[in-house]
Each structure stands twice: as structure tokens, then as C-alpha cells.
Design an enzyme around this catalytic site. Structure first.
Site, PDB file in Angstrom:
ATOM      1  CE1 TYR A   1      44.698  51.462  24.430  1.00 11.82           C
ATOM      2  CE2 TYR A   1      42.365  52.140  26.044  1.00 11.82           C
ATOM      3  CZ  TYR A   1      43.547  51.328  25.497  1.00 11.82           C
ATOM      4  OH  TYR A   1      43.674  50.048  26.224  1.00 11.82           O
TER       5      TYR A   1
ATOM      6  CD  GLU B   1      45.142  46.536  30.657  1.00  7.06           C
ATOM      7  OE1 GLU B   1      44.511  46.636  31.270  1.00  7.06           O
ATOM      8  OE2 GLU B   1      44.485  46.896  29.237  1.00  7.06           O
TER       9      GLU B   1
ATOM     10  CD1 TRP C   1      43.729  53.131  29.640  1.00  6.41           C
ATOM     11  CD2 TRP C   1      44.893  51.630  30.096  1.00  6.41           C
ATOM     12  NE1 TRP C   1      44.114  52.557  28.580  1.00  6.41           N
ATOM     13  CE2 TRP C   1      44.926  51.881  29.249  1.00  6.41           C
ATOM     14  CE3 TRP C   1      45.468  51.188  31.166  1.00  6.41           C
ATOM     15  CZ2 TRP C   1      45.917  50.967  27.835  1.00  6.41           C
ATOM     16  CZ3 TRP C   1      46.346  50.365  30.867  1.00  6.41           C
ATOM     17  CH2 TRP C   1      46.546  50.811  29.280  1.00  6.41           C
TER      18      TRP C   1
END
Length: 192
Positions: free
Chosen positions: A25, A47, A55
Site C-alpha cells: 500500500y 477512511e 488501517w
């Protein structure tokens, strides 16, 4: 502490070395420009789902989120009704948080309700960090939110968007390349 060398010898932001998923990522997406309403809507939605969670949890469920939310097509999500909400609340592949699910559906509707000529990308554009902004030297220099992200959150909320506080707004700016918070000596900051 500045960027850290990975097994390939490249210097990266330290968080990227926590897992292969994070490294992929970091190296291919985070901080790079994202174009188009569906892609920006996806980032905003993810988000929001990340709020209060790691995350990596969201990243590993990303494909399930895409399937559950019709590829984050704003028109499709805006048309979701009670049956879709029930389906989402029972989907073990995603984060089953009613407030966050409702926010994504509401945000799709808010996006479609923007006046002609306005877009999510257009709303984000004024908050793009200048190219000559000094690069952070250490992770401690990377803020969780800024005055700009607070203003963006306020602007989005005024337009009907939900679950978009200053921290979520800043994370979105970072993730979509409107802010480049790769550390000064991170290879991604400077390209291949």
C-alpha cells in the site's frame, strides 16, 4: 527516526514495514494522486470505516468493502435502501458498524447532491499542500490533523457529508496525494 530500510534496501516510512500489505500500500498507493469520483468516494468511505480501528483491518477487508458497496459507485450506493443496510450489517467481510454504514450511504447521496460543476475532487483541491512544502524528517513531524483538514471537514459537513472529522479528512488528503507526508528520505517521495 527517519525512514527505515526494507529487506530490499529501499528507505521507507517506518509504518510500511509492519506487514507486506502495508508495504505494498505504501509503495503503490499512499500519497499518490487519485482521480475520479468513485475512487475518491472509496477513499473517503474507507477512511471513515478506519476511524477508531487499525488501517490494516480496513486494508485487508478492502475487496469485501468494494463488493459490498457496489465498487463504491456513488450512484449505486446512494440508491441503497433498508434491505441493503440489513445486508451490510450482516456481512462478516466488512466492518459492521451501523453509524459508518449509514454515513457511507449518506455520503453517496451528499456527493450526488452537489451543485452542477462541483465534485469531491473539486472540494479537496483547495486543500492540496503546496509542492514546496517541507518534507517531514521524522514520523513525529507528520500531523494527525491540520487547520486545513479541520476546514475541509467543516466544508464537507456543511454539504451533508458525515463521519468526516479533521483526522479522517487529513487521512484522506494523505491517502489521495493531496498531501505528501512520505518522509524526506523515503524512496516513494522521490519516485523510482
Amino acid at each position: 527516526m527517519s525512514a527505515v530500510p526494507g529487506v530490499d534496501g529501499r528507505l521507507r516510512c517506518g509504518w510500511a514495514l509492519a506487514s507486506e500489505d502495508y508495504q505494498r500500500y505504501h509503495d503503490t498507493e499512499w500519497g499518490r494522486a487519485v482521480e475520479g469520483e468513485p475512487a475518491l468516494f472509496e477513499r473517503l468511505s474507507l477512511e471513515a470505516f478506519q476511524s477508531g480501528l487499525s488501517w490494516i483491518t480496513i486494508l485487508r477487508k478492502r475487496e469485501a468493502f468494494r463488493a459490498a458497496f457496489a465498487g463504491f459507485d456513488p450512484q449505486a450506493v446512494a440508491a441503497f435502501g433498508d434491505a441493503d443496510r440489513t445486508r451490510l450489517l450482516s456481512d462478516p467481510g466488512i466492518v459492521r458498524n451501523a453509524a459508518k454504514i449509514d454515513a457511507v450511504i449518506s455520503n453517496a447521496r451528499a456527493l450526488l447532491a452537489l451543485p452542477d460543476g462541483e465534485s469531491l475532487g473539486g472540494l479537496l483541491a483547495p486543500y492540496r499542500a503546496p509542492a514546496d512544502r517541507p518534507a517531514p524528517q521524522t514520523p513525529a513531524e507528520v500531523p494527525a490533523s491540520t487547520a486545513d483538514s479541520a476546514a475541509l471537514a467543516k466544508d464537507l459537513k456543511k454539504r451533508g457529508f458525515r463521519f468526516v472529522g479533521p483526522i479522517t479528512a487529513y487521512a484522506m488528503l494523505q491517502a489521495t496525494g493531496y498531501v505528501n507526508d512520505h518522509l524526506a528520505d523515503c524512496w516513494v517521495r522521490h519516485g523510482d
